[in-house]
Enzyme design. Structure first.
Site, short mmCIF file in Angstrom:
data_model
loop_
_atom_site.label_atom_id
_atom_site.label_comp_id
_atom_site.label_asym_id
_atom_site.label_seq_id
_atom_site.Cartn_x
_atom_site.Cartn_y
_atom_site.Cartn_z
N GLU A 119 15.62 -11.34 -174.10
CA GLU A 119 16.07 -12.43 -174.98
C GLU A 119 15.09 -13.58 -174.79
O GLU A 119 15.24 -14.43 -173.93
CB GLU A 119 17.52 -12.80 -174.63
N GLU A 141 23.57 -18.83 -177.59
CA GLU A 141 22.87 -17.69 -178.18
C GLU A 141 21.99 -18.23 -179.31
O GLU A 141 22.51 -18.82 -180.25
CB GLU A 141 23.88 -16.68 -178.73
#
Lengths: 469, 476
Positions: free
Chosen positions: B117, B342
């Site tokens: 990520e 996120e």
């Protein structure tokens, strides 16, 4: 009884055709060791798929081509292959009829199997309705009892076809198709090439006297080249003559070049052979400018790359994928762009190389540019790794290699000093601050080296920069 | 087919030619490697911020460059090493780097805990450079922030995972490779699960804060903890963080505690005692990120369930239950309030998109930083003015207490409202004060606590005086 056989045949054919629809993954067969039996186990399926696709683009085509025919469609090649196979099969049939006690069965099978094959053709939506003449059997490369043809037979067939067509492109097309479908590996392809070359040589030596070849490309190409950049006409024409000569030669030399090409493809260059490279004046000049002692590896890499490029272009011309004019113009443009790039590099720091990189024919599609970008990036990384090893070789304290990093640090330090000068208004601070800064930085740099935040060289570089202010 | 094959070969030639020129170009400038060329290219980007992926060496370099540019307000340190030996680097920005100034709250950003990520990692590198640049330009907001906060930025908690993910070719960067650390441990499931303990305490009574007792011993002896996890736990215990955010990818939302459901089901809104302030904090991030706060944004993937998302925020457990996460660990083992952000539907998006991710997030990152200056803050001291460390500050109506740091300083994030704050410490008499809290800035409330012994002394004196008065009156 007949129904039973029909049933089994349907089953066999269905079983064999299902992989076609499932599109086998390339990973499956790549781990197998290179072996003829492996090749033979796979090939029939491959050919089936190839034929299935070829059936899409149906064309009626006579089994024999006039020499010098330049329209080599894939279909034609396969149709011829099929025709050959048929002939062979018929022969074998005759033999088996004579010898086998299961005559009747086989005959019945034969009749029945063609019936079934047509069924399969119907199911296969990729096939067009045309030319049932050439649809014969998807598994035309099976012998009557269902066992696949051996690799030797296949190689023989391909070699014969190439021989008759006098077109290496046949082989190339088939192989590239198979590679793309992931049904054979590169190494298998190479082996196949070897075998085909061998057989071809045999064929040629058998009937060399009866066969004559005309050059596929007219020699007038040389003349058209003369109109272009004059000073390069001689070297370029020389190369090009090489191309056309390659095709002028009898198939003997063609096959030789075929095998040679294979060898060369896998050979690693480590000789300082400037033979062909002298046709590229700019590249040659570039090479000369590299200090052989310091950057031997760099020089080698450059040469290797250039040679590989030239060989690729030659290969493509030989296989007929591009015309000699295209090849020549590509190489010409290559050299020109090298000149341009070198010039630009000397003038300013080049940043956007990638947009200037591709002088090649404008037919390049977007996706190719993307893949080349990837390739370039990959090579860049590889070169970066290469360069790192050369760093170790450089014993001097002067850090040539991380120049970019030092520049970045220099820039940052400059900004820092500027800001400090602006913000410390307490007068007479310039000298004071700098010496104070210097000490502070030295201290910090050492502390960072200890903690693994900075490399020793980086710290030294930073200290040096500060001490020079 | 063959023609296409030929074109592919042509393309390859072009690529080789490209490399030839790159190398040839390098040859003109002796010693400069291809990587160096990339760095030079970087310098020409916006203000020293290069919008490209930084591998470990480049990450280190970028942070060093920021430090070199802003030596007066920055410092680089490391909290430990990853499993494969990479330093877990942090850059600290404050007007007095390396020092905790009493009363100055501490903030942290952690990115790339899941190695694949990648956006968080890059955004934090950009942020460090941005803060340095803006500070030097005199940007008031940034100057104020840096003078009044100690900002810690850790671009990557999982550098090993990132290297693995980044080494994947082209489009193959996928959902899993590089997510966990080099040992295959998912760091965001590796923290001690304090949620379960607090849920029990809620029912049966027990402490509501600092649930990890005998901390260092437990952490060091626990073989199941990854080195990265251990390093972070030590870090949290050493520095009195107040506010934090944990950057992830794979979706677009700001997620707040609790992450684990109370009942153990797959999703269920499980609010923590500070639900109100957490919602406000999460919104403070998402509101400035246009795609995140867009109510009409379709979910990242067709079948995603984003029914729990409101204004770009979500309760963790309402979205899906996560045990052993870093976010809840912060809240339940220390004073630090942490949310999980996120940042991108794609976990490892193409490099060309990094600039737009920065544009989308830079205001959010600053806005979230500013949230630390909210609620109530102050000092707990004794009557002599000495700081009382580890005093408990509780708020009536909120079942979660914070404690004072070594200098007696505390910070209590609260949404606007009227509160009663109580400061207490063992051996001291508790004091309660009423406070009216605005949106911002933080209200200063100090406590001077009287110890029991002092009180006893005082009482004794009072008694003596009364006795004296009595005896004088009665002529003893």
């Amino acid at each position: 009884m007949g129904f039973l056989w029909t049933g089994t045949w349907i089953l066999v054919l269905v079983l064999q055709s299902s992989p076609i629809q499932a599109f086998p993954k390339p990973g499956g067969s790549q781990d197998k060791p290179l072996h003829n039996s492996e090749l033979s186990a796979e090939r029939p399926l491959n050919e089936q798929i190839a034929e299935a696709e070829a059936d899409k683009i149906k064309k009626t085509y006579p089994p024999e081509n006039k020499p010098g025919e330049s329209n080599y469609s894939f279909v034609d090649n396969l149709n011829l292959l099929k025709a050959i196979t048929e002939k062979e099969k018929i022969e074998k049939e005759r033999q088996s009829i004579r010898s086998s006690p299961d005559d009747n069965k086989l005959n019945v099978e034969d009749v029945d199997s063609t019936k079934n094959r047509r069924l399969i053709d119907d199911y296969d939506s990729t096939k067009s309705g045309l030319n049932h003449k050439f649809q014969d059997d998807p598994d035309g490369l099976h012998q009557l009892d269902g066992t696949p043809l051996t690799a030797e037979d296949i190689v023989q067939k391909i070699a014969t076809r190439i021989y008759e067509e006098n077109d290496r492109g046949v082989f190339d097309k088939i192989v590239s198709k198979l590679l793309n479908l992931g049904l054979i590996t590169e190494s298998q392809a190479h082996t196949l090439e070897d075998e085909v070359a061998e057989v071809l040589q045999k064929l040629i030596s058998k009937e060399a006297n009866t066969y004559e070849e005309e050059p596929n490309k007219p020699i007038s190409v040389t003349e058209s080249q003369a109109g272009k950049i004059p000073e390069k006409v001689t070297p370029m024409a020389a190369i090009q003559d090489g191309f056309t000569n390659g095709q002028n030669d009898e198939t003997v030399s063609n096959t030789l070049t075929l095998t040679n090409g294979l060898e060369r493809r896998t050979k690693i260059y480590n000789e300082d052979n400037f033979e062909e490279l002298q046709y590229f004046p700019n590249f040659y000049a570039l090479l000369k400018s590299i200090d052989s002692e310091k950057e031997a590896k760099e020089k080698e890499t450059l040469i290797t790359i250039m040679k590989t490029l030239i060989d690729f272009v030659k290969m493509m011309v030989k296989y007929g994928t591009i015309s000699p004019e295209e090849g020549v113009s590509y190489l010409e443009n290559l050299d020109e762009t090298i000149a341009l790039q070198t010039k630009n590099k000397l003038e300013k720091n080049v940043t956007d190389n990638k947009s200037k990189l591709f002088p090649a024919p404008s037919e390049k599609s977007h996706e190719e540019t993307d893949s080349t970008k990837e390739e370039a990036a990959k090579m860049e990384k590889e070169y970066g790794a290469l360069k790192d090893s050369t760093k170790a070789d450089n014993p001097r304290g002067k850090t040539d290699e991380p120049k970019g990093k030092t520049e970045a640090y220099l820039e940052a330090i400059r900004k820092n000093i500027e800001w400090l000068k602006k913000h410390d208004k307490k007068g007479n601070k310039e000298d004071y601050d700098l010496s104070k800064m210097r000490d502070f930085i030295n201290q910090q740099a050492d502390a960072y080296v200890e903690k693994g935040i900075l490399d020793k060289e980086e710290a030294d570089a930073i200290k040096r920069i500060y001490s020079s202010l | 087919m063959a023609a296409r094959g030929g074109r592919a070969l042509l393309a390859l030639c072009g690529a080789l030619a490209a490399c030839g020129w790159l190398l040839g170009a390098q040859a003109q400038e002796p010693g400069a490697p291809a990587a160096g060329m990339r760095r030079r290219r970087r310098l020409q980007q916006e203000d020293g911020i290069s919008f490209e992926y930084h591998r470990y060496p480049e990450l280190r370099e970028a942070l060093v460059s920021v430090w070199l540019q802003c030596t007066a307000i920055s410092r680089i340190y490391t909290v430990g090493r990853s499993f494969e030996g990479r330093e877990l680097l942090v850059i600290e920005l404050s007007d007095n780097p390396g020092v905790h100034e009493p009363g100055e709250p501490e903030f942290k950003y952690i990115g790339n805990m899941h190695g694949n990520e990648a956006v968080g990692r890059e955004l934090l590198i950009f942020l460090a450079q941005y803060l340095c640049n803006e500070y030097q330009k005199g940007n008031e907001t940034i100057v104020k922030l840096i003078h009044n906060t100690r900002i810690h930025i850790m671009p990557s908690l999982n550098p090993d995972g990132f290297e693995k993910a980044a080494s994947q070719p082209g489009e193959l960067k996928d959902w899993f490779v590089g997510r966990s650390n080099a040992q295959g441990i998912d760091l965001n499931r590796n923290f001690p699960d304090l949620d379960r303990i607090v849920y029990v305490n809620e029912k049966e009574g027990g402490p509501n804060n600092h649930l990890l007792k005998n901390l260092k011993k437990i952490v060091d002896q626990n073989t199941k903890l990854a080195p990265e996890t251990k390093a972070v736990i030590h870090w949290i215990m050493d520095i009195p963080f107040v506010l934090s955010a944990n950057l992830h990818g794979g979706d677009l939302v700001a997620n707040y505690p609790y992450d684990e459901t109370r009942s153990g089901s797959a999703h269920e809104y499980s609010s923590c005692p500070d639900d109100a302030i957490f919602q406000s904090l999460a919104r403070a991030y998402s509101a400035f990120n246009p795609p995140m706060s867009d109510p009409n944004r379709p979910p990242c993937r067709k079948n995603d369930d984003d029914s729990s998302f409101i204004d770009g925020t979500t309760n963790g457990a309402a979205w899906y239950s996560v045990p052993g996460g870093m976010q809840d660990f912060n809240y339940l083992s220390s004073n630090c309030f942490e949310i999980t952000v996120e940042l991108s539907c794609e976990k490892f998006p193409p490099e060309e998109t990094l600039k737009s991710y920065w544009e989308d997030n830079k205001n959010s990152l600053i806005s979230y930083l500013e949230q630390i200056h909210r609620g109530v803050k102050g000092f707990v001291r004794d009557l002599q003015g000495n700081p009382i460390a580890n005093a408990t500050i509780s708020v009536e109506g909120i079942d979660h207490d914070v404690t004072s740091a070594k200098d007696g300083d505390y910070w209590r994030l609260l949404v606007p409202g009227n509160y009663k704050l109580t400061a207490s410490a063992p051996g001291y008499l508790a004091i309660t004060k009423k406070v009216a809290v605005p949106y911002s800035p933080a209200v200063g409330v100090d406590f001077e606590l009287e110890s029991f012994s002092e009180r006893k002394e005082v009482e004794k004196e009072e008694l003596m005086e009364w006795w004296k008065m009595m005896s004088e009156t009665l002529n003893f």
